[in-house]
Design an enzyme around this catalytic site. Structure first.
Site, PDB file in Angstrom:
ATOM      1  N   LYS A 171      34.774  58.062  52.873  1.00  0.00           N
ATOM      2  CA  LYS A 171      35.378  57.277  54.122  1.00  0.00           C
ATOM      3  C   LYS A 171      36.647  56.578  53.520  1.00  0.00           C
ATOM      4  CE  LYS A 171      35.349  53.191  55.482  1.00  0.00           C
ATOM      5  NZ  LYS A 171      36.540  53.106  56.083  1.00  0.00           N
ATOM      6  N   GLU A 246      34.543  49.508  41.620  1.00  0.00           N
ATOM      7  CA  GLU A 246      35.687  49.379  41.016  1.00  0.00           C
ATOM      8  C   GLU A 246      36.429  48.142  41.955  1.00  0.00           C
ATOM      9  OE1 GLU A 246      37.620  53.110  40.391  1.00  0.00           O
ATOM     10  OE2 GLU A 246      36.282  53.483  38.546  1.00  0.00           O
ATOM     11  N   CYS A 280      45.528  47.647  41.643  1.00  0.00           N
ATOM     12  CA  CYS A 280      44.683  46.869  41.214  1.00  0.00           C
ATOM     13  C   CYS A 280      44.903  46.648  39.739  1.00  0.00           C
ATOM     14  CB  CYS A 280      43.273  47.745  41.175  1.00  0.00           C
ATOM     15  SG  CYS A 280      43.392  49.050  40.451  1.00  0.00           S
ATOM     16  N   GLU A 383      43.651  37.080  43.603  1.00  0.00           N
ATOM     17  CA  GLU A 383      44.358  38.459  43.682  1.00  0.00           C
ATOM     18  C   GLU A 383      45.159  38.419  44.988  1.00  0.00           C
ATOM     19  OE1 GLU A 383      42.302  42.221  44.721  1.00  0.00           O
ATOM     20  OE2 GLU A 383      43.335  43.042  43.032  1.00  0.00           O
TER      21      GLU A 383
HETATM   22  P1  NAD Z   1      38.737  46.391  51.169  1.00  0.00           P
HETATM   23  O1  NAD Z   1      37.725  46.240  50.352  1.00  0.00           O
HETATM   24  O2  NAD Z   1      39.084  45.673  52.339  1.00  0.00           O
HETATM   25  O3  NAD Z   1      38.283  48.014  51.865  1.00  0.00           O
HETATM   26  C1  NAD Z   1      37.759  48.935  50.912  1.00  0.00           C
HETATM   27  C2  NAD Z   1      37.128  49.958  51.394  1.00  0.00           C
HETATM   28  O4  NAD Z   1      36.146  49.369  51.942  1.00  0.00           O
HETATM   29  C3  NAD Z   1      37.895  50.663  52.880  1.00  0.00           C
HETATM   30  O5  NAD Z   1      37.455  51.923  53.173  1.00  0.00           O
HETATM   31  C4  NAD Z   1      36.976  49.464  53.937  1.00  0.00           C
HETATM   32  O6  NAD Z   1      36.974  50.101  55.324  1.00  0.00           O
HETATM   33  C5  NAD Z   1      35.670  49.606  53.427  1.00  0.00           C
HETATM   34  N1  NAD Z   1      34.774  48.588  53.615  1.00  0.00           N
HETATM   35  C6  NAD Z   1      35.209  47.126  54.050  1.00  0.00           C
HETATM   36  N2  NAD Z   1      34.187  46.479  54.498  1.00  0.00           N
HETATM   37  C7  NAD Z   1      32.994  47.280  53.966  1.00  0.00           C
HETATM   38  C8  NAD Z   1      31.612  47.048  54.393  1.00  0.00           C
HETATM   39  N3  NAD Z   1      31.041  45.748  54.813  1.00  0.00           N
HETATM   40  N4  NAD Z   1      30.859  47.935  53.929  1.00  0.00           N
HETATM   41  C9  NAD Z   1      31.394  48.968  53.561  1.00  0.00           C
HETATM   42  N5  NAD Z   1      32.593  49.320  53.437  1.00  0.00           N
HETATM   43  C10 NAD Z   1      33.503  48.417  53.763  1.00  0.00           C
HETATM   44  O7  NAD Z   1      39.923  46.825  50.147  1.00  0.00           O
HETATM   45  P2  NAD Z   1      41.460  47.462  50.545  1.00  0.00           P
HETATM   46  O8  NAD Z   1      42.098  46.047  51.141  1.00  0.00           O
HETATM   47  O9  NAD Z   1      41.343  48.411  51.272  1.00  0.00           O
HETATM   48  O10 NAD Z   1      41.937  47.575  49.057  1.00  0.00           O
HETATM   49  C11 NAD Z   1      42.325  46.491  48.267  1.00  0.00           C
HETATM   50  C12 NAD Z   1      41.543  46.206  47.150  1.00  0.00           C
HETATM   51  O11 NAD Z   1      41.184  47.328  46.326  1.00  0.00           O
HETATM   52  C13 NAD Z   1      42.249  45.116  46.205  1.00  0.00           C
HETATM   53  O12 NAD Z   1      41.310  44.128  45.774  1.00  0.00           O
HETATM   54  C14 NAD Z   1      42.518  46.044  44.979  1.00  0.00           C
HETATM   55  O13 NAD Z   1      42.199  45.390  43.655  1.00  0.00           O
HETATM   56  C15 NAD Z   1      41.144  46.973  45.316  1.00  0.00           C
HETATM   57  N6  NAD Z   1      41.359  48.122  44.278  1.00  0.00           N
HETATM   58  C16 NAD Z   1      40.766  48.303  43.246  1.00  0.00           C
HETATM   59  C17 NAD Z   1      40.832  49.532  42.076  1.00  0.00           C
HETATM   60  C18 NAD Z   1      40.135  49.501  41.038  1.00  0.00           C
HETATM   61  O14 NAD Z   1      40.007  50.681  40.573  1.00  0.00           O
HETATM   62  N7  NAD Z   1      39.350  48.660  40.388  1.00  0.00           N
HETATM   63  C19 NAD Z   1      41.785  50.406  42.397  1.00  0.00           C
HETATM   64  C20 NAD Z   1      42.560  50.309  43.780  1.00  0.00           C
HETATM   65  C21 NAD Z   1      42.352  49.259  44.567  1.00  0.00           C
END
Ligand code: NAD
Length: 489
Positions: A171, A246, A280, A383
């Site tokens: 997803k 992650e 990230c 962040e």
């Molecule tokens: P997000 O948490 O808003 O969304 C990530 C994913 O989770 C999306 O597909 C979203 O639809 C889904 N999601 C949202 N709410 C959910 C729920 N309640 N249940 C299940 N799925 C849900 O993150 P974002 O804004 O898309 O991405 C940015 C974030 O990702 C930043 O915090 C960044 O640091 C992190 N990130 C971490 C890594 C790592 O490897 N540690 C790598 C890339 C990005």
């Protein structure tokens, strides 16, 4: 405008509801995308369950061959994928085409090798018994990915998941779902059986949550925000599936005065401003030894002012737009907050001047540097996930370590130092899953990737991915006639 459906069991499947995605550089509508309900997600999970039997039993060598075919298919489509990713995310084409998309093919080639080389342990017990371990696929893997590097991160999870014999439901994030759809198509082109990889689109709270709570999903690998990660663990805990998390970061770059300053500047600039700052592992807190703070900060700011921001399709562009208007507002809001907290806005914070009319609706933000930052400020603790660097002075090694660790996150850290002993000492003392000494962020697929503290749980990469995507089994065999009680004989 394109219509994008889910990809379930090799078919394109529509939903009653849809959502739209736009090009963050121009505001142009790119696609109307099916928005999965919990029932749609259930259908995808059932397809993955149905495909698991045959795929899980497919010899590792045959799965590895399929992974190599998929890598070749990705290579053949690099240009198409990179252009689509750039349209969907605003990531500069120079970075998608040359770096992030080719890396996706590497993920499949690498995990093809891992799948054929898994080893077990043996534990002999005198001459009587032998224990040996075996790795088996877990079952159905749900892969939930963010919008910042959609194609690369989807393959980062998908490659180990399916190479090791699991089937998957991916997803992608609703803000940038287009290359995940293309990946679903390429998987079939590579001859991977229908149902091994399913792609569902939709909102996190509905489609994502349905995967998190689904009893037939055996492992969930999530990349995204820490707050989302907390929700997911709370919601999915009762199903007792396995979780790999992650999460976010606020990574320090620690610059000692005796380091190679030019290289530290190169790496610090690239570390915070590449990938539009939506990274990230971005080095977003730059801690600089007091004796060279003014010099470093001055040079950092001067170079940040010279970075080209604009059309992500232009070769020379270094920074494109942020993903959405809402995200730009959040990032710009942090800049304002920083100023209110007492930091000094040395450059940036606004919309770049001189953008062409075609980009008038794009979510652009200048590369931004805040200096004189105090570690207690929210801009130093939270962040921001955009092109905003916070620069802080430190007095000595002990203070550098204290400031670097005084944050809830622990993903990456960077140390720049001439004194080798100090560099290793500091690296060892930092709370971070990944530390780079005199190095920018380089990724070797064999090494563990992941974070400490609020940056995540577990590691992926190389053999560490086996902990996520395989079940470890112990088998005990007796060689002789060891005593067994004759109860009821
Ligand atoms: P997000 O948490 O808003 O969304 C990530 C994913 O989770 C999306 O597909 C979203 O639809 C889904 N999601 C949202 N709410 C959910 C729920 N309640 N249940 C299940 N799925 C849900 O993150 P974002 O804004 O898309 O991405 C940015 C974030 O990702 C930043 O915090 C960044 O640091 C992190 N990130 C971490 C890594 C790592 O490897 N540690 C790598 C890339 C990005």
């Amino acid at each position: 405008m394109d219509m994008i459906g889910h990809r379930i069991a090799g078919e394109v499947v529509a939903s009653a509801a849809t959502f739209t995605v736009e090009n963050p550089a121009t505001g142009e509508l790119l696609a109307e995308v099916a928005e999965a309900s919990a029932e749609d997600v259930d259908r995808a999970v059932r397809a993955a369950c149905a495909a698991f039997g045959a795929w899980g039993r497919t010899p590792a060598s045959a799965r590895a061959a399929a992974m190599r075919r998929l890598a070749d298919v990705i290579d053949a489509h690099v240009e198409e994928i990179a252009r689509l990713e750039t349209r969907d995310t605003g990531l500069p084409i120079a970075q998608t085409l040359k770096a992030t998309i080719p890396r996706a093919a590497d993920n499949f080639r690498f995990f093809a090798e891992v799948a054929t080389r898994t080893e077990g342990h043996t534990y002999p017990v005198d001459d009587q018994f032998l224990n040996y371990t075996q790795r088996r696929p877990v079952g159905v893997a749900a892969l939930i990915t963010p919008w910042n590097l959609p194609f690369m991160l989807a393959t980062w999870k998908l490659a180990p998941a399916i190479a090791l014999g699991n089937t998957a439901v991916l997803k992608p994030a609703e803000l940038a779902p287009l290359t995940a759809d293309l990946l679903g198509r390429l998987v079939l082109e590579a001859g991977i059986p229908p149902g091994v990889v399913n792609v569902v689109h939709g909102r996190g709270e509905v489609a994502g949550d349905a995967l998190v709570c689904h009893p037939d999903v055996n492992v969930l690998s999530f990349t995204g925000e820490t707050t989302t990660g907390r929700t997911i663990l709370g919601r999915g805990g009762p199903t007792l599936k396995r979780f790999s998390m992650e999460l976010g970061g606020k990574s320090p770059v620690v610059v000692f005065a005796d380091c190679d300053m030019e290289r530290a500047l190169d790496a610090a600039l690239f570390g915070i401003f590449s990938l539009n700052g939506e990274r990230c592992t971005a080095g977003s807190r730059i801690l600089v030894e007091e004796s060279c703070y003014a010099d470093f900060a001055g040079r950092f700011v001067a170079r940040a002012r010279r970075l080209t921001v604009g059309d992500p399709f232009a070769e020379q562009t270094l920074l494109g737009p942020l993903i959405s208007a809402e995200h730009r507002e959040k990032v710009a809001g942090y800049v304002e907050l920083g100023v209110r907290e007492g930091a000094v806005l040395a450059t940036g914070g606004g919309r770049p001047a001189g953008l062409p009319a075609a980009l008038a609706r794009g979510h652009f933000l200048e590369p931004t540097v805040l200096v004189g930052v105090d570690n207690h400020m929210r801009i130093a603790q939270e962040e921001i996930f955009g092109p905003v660097a916070c620069v802080l002075p430190f007095r000595d090694e002990a203070e550098a370590i204290r400031l670097a660790n005084d944050v809830s996150y622990g993903l990456a850290a960077y140390v720049w130092a001439g004194d080798a002993g100090r560099a290793h000492r500091v690296a060892g003392a930092l709370d971070a899953g990944m530390v780079f000494i005199n190095s920018q962020n380089v990724r070797d697929l064999r090494t563990p990737f992941g974070g400490m503290k609020a940056s995540g749980i577990g590691r992926e990469g190389g053999e560490y991915s086996l902990e996520v995507y395989t079940e470890l089994k112990n088998i005990c065999v007796s060689f002789g006639r060891h005593p067994i009680p004759h109860w009821g004989a």
